[in-house]
Design an enzyme around this catalytic site. Sequence first.
Site, PDB file in Angstrom:
ATOM      1  N   GLY A   1       0.790  -1.222  -0.047  1.00 56.39           N
ATOM      2  CA  GLY A   1      -0.149  -0.078  -0.068  1.00 56.39           C
ATOM      3  C   GLY A   1       0.910   1.044   0.003  1.00 56.39           C
ATOM      4  O   GLY A   1       0.507   2.215   0.676  1.00 56.39           O
TER       5      GLY A   1
ATOM      6  N   HIS B   1       0.101   1.231 -13.203  1.00 53.61           N
ATOM      7  CA  HIS B   1       0.905  -0.052 -13.808  1.00 53.61           C
ATOM      8  C   HIS B   1       2.522   0.532 -13.740  1.00 53.61           C
ATOM      9  O   HIS B   1       2.788   1.471 -14.256  1.00 53.61           O
ATOM     10  CB  HIS B   1       0.461  -0.267 -15.241  1.00 53.61           C
ATOM     11  CG  HIS B   1       1.094  -1.590 -15.677  1.00 53.61           C
ATOM     12  ND1 HIS B   1       0.830  -2.875 -15.447  1.00 53.61           N
ATOM     13  CD2 HIS B   1       2.077  -1.763 -16.597  1.00 53.61           C
ATOM     14  CE1 HIS B   1       1.663  -3.658 -15.826  1.00 53.61           C
ATOM     15  NE2 HIS B   1       2.355  -3.005 -16.590  1.00 53.61           N
TER      16      HIS B   1
ATOM     17  N   ILE C   1     -11.200  -6.571 -12.509  1.00 50.05           N
ATOM     18  CA  ILE C   1     -12.388  -5.779 -12.117  1.00 50.05           C
ATOM     19  C   ILE C   1     -13.709  -5.926 -12.662  1.00 50.05           C
ATOM     20  O   ILE C   1     -13.745  -6.266 -13.806  1.00 50.05           O
ATOM     21  CB  ILE C   1     -12.232  -4.148 -12.268  1.00 50.05           C
ATOM     22  CG1 ILE C   1     -10.896  -3.852 -11.571  1.00 50.05           C
ATOM     23  CG2 ILE C   1     -13.337  -3.175 -11.886  1.00 50.05           C
ATOM     24  CD1 ILE C   1     -11.037  -3.668 -10.046  1.00 50.05           C
TER      25      ILE C   1
HETATM   26  C1  GRF Z   1       3.186  -0.990  -7.754  1.00 55.50           C
HETATM   27  O1  GRF Z   1       4.297  -1.349  -8.595  1.00 55.50           O
HETATM   28  C2  GRF Z   1       1.869  -0.603  -8.749  1.00 55.50           C
HETATM   29  O2  GRF Z   1       2.332  -0.198  -9.858  1.00 55.50           O
HETATM   30  C3  GRF Z   1       1.483  -2.262  -8.925  1.00 55.50           C
HETATM   31  O3  GRF Z   1       1.688  -2.716  -7.559  1.00 55.50           O
HETATM   32  C4  GRF Z   1       2.674  -2.399  -6.824  1.00 55.50           C
HETATM   33  C5  GRF Z   1       1.991  -1.740  -5.543  1.00 55.50           C
HETATM   34  O4  GRF Z   1       2.589  -1.527  -4.676  1.00 55.50           O
HETATM   35  N1  GRF Z   1       0.433  -2.240  -9.535  1.00 55.50           N
HETATM   36  P1  GRF Z   1       2.229  -0.606  -3.449  1.00 55.50           P
HETATM   37  O5  GRF Z   1       1.346  -1.803  -2.861  1.00 55.50           O
HETATM   38  O6  GRF Z   1       1.392   0.418  -3.731  1.00 55.50           O
HETATM   39  O7  GRF Z   1       3.287  -0.301  -2.568  1.00 55.50           O
END
Ligand code: GRF
Length: 261
Positions: free
Chosen positions: A60, A156, A140
């Site tokens: 998160g 992403h 989703i």
């Molecule tokens: C991030 O690299 C995001 O782009 C991907 O999953 C990761 C999540 O990281 N979809 P976090 O949980 O926000 O630290």
Amino acid sequence: MSTAPMTALSRPRASNRRPFDALSTRTKSARAARSRWVAARAAGDAKPKAKVAVFVSGGGSNLRALHAAMEDGRVNAEVAVVVSNIPSCGGVEWSRERGIPTLTYPPKKGEDGLTPDALVAQLRDAGVGYVLLAGYLRLIPPQLCRAYEDKMLNIHPALLPAFGGKGMHGHHVHEAVVASGVRFTGPTVHFVNEEFDKGKIVAQRHVRVAPSDTPDDVAANVLRLEHEVFSHVVSALVDGRIRFRDGDGVPVIVGEDGTEE
Ligand code: GRF
């Protein structure tokens, strides 16, 4: 935040731009929304904060970065609810400690829980206007895509349309990036539709991939950029500063000074 005067939008633009009257209805409504927003700012009459739902499956850090940007006024929104398929993940625990309501979706196989329609109803009941996917690793449901069309963003960790699609998440992305020999990578923020990583791209950032970089190095470099670009796009979305380009519908962010990116 800057308090750009109302005239900022009416600055002379490139000569090949069409006059306002020739713009599409969507463009006009985005401009009108921005004018209202600028006028409200100028009058010191702050727009009520938008309510967002943030979907997470991991630590998160994007959720925390978005929350910090909301707390310090860079994003005019508040996190109304956090949704996760993993009720014990770091993002959910962090939310609970702060008293942010959380929901589990989808429920574990064989267990009772929210259906897609019930999820949409709960978000609506909580007054959620926007959905932000911040490392959420489930597809989703179409009901949610329809309910939040053009109001749901995903981040992403690569430059889409490369390194996207089913199975391309987390470390898989950064391993593929290093193995491919590309010299640049970076996060993409895009609207969400019913296909993995296929919605319209709103913003990207890039960082160099050095020959000695490991996938972990790349992940750390990209994550730093994710935190900046996601807040930047969410701010524009909740302010009504994203317009859809005539003809192809590509989303364009209108800056607080009227510039487009
Ligand atoms: C991030 O690299 C995001 O782009 C991907 O999953 C990761 C999540 O990281 N979809 P976090 O949980 O926000 O630290």
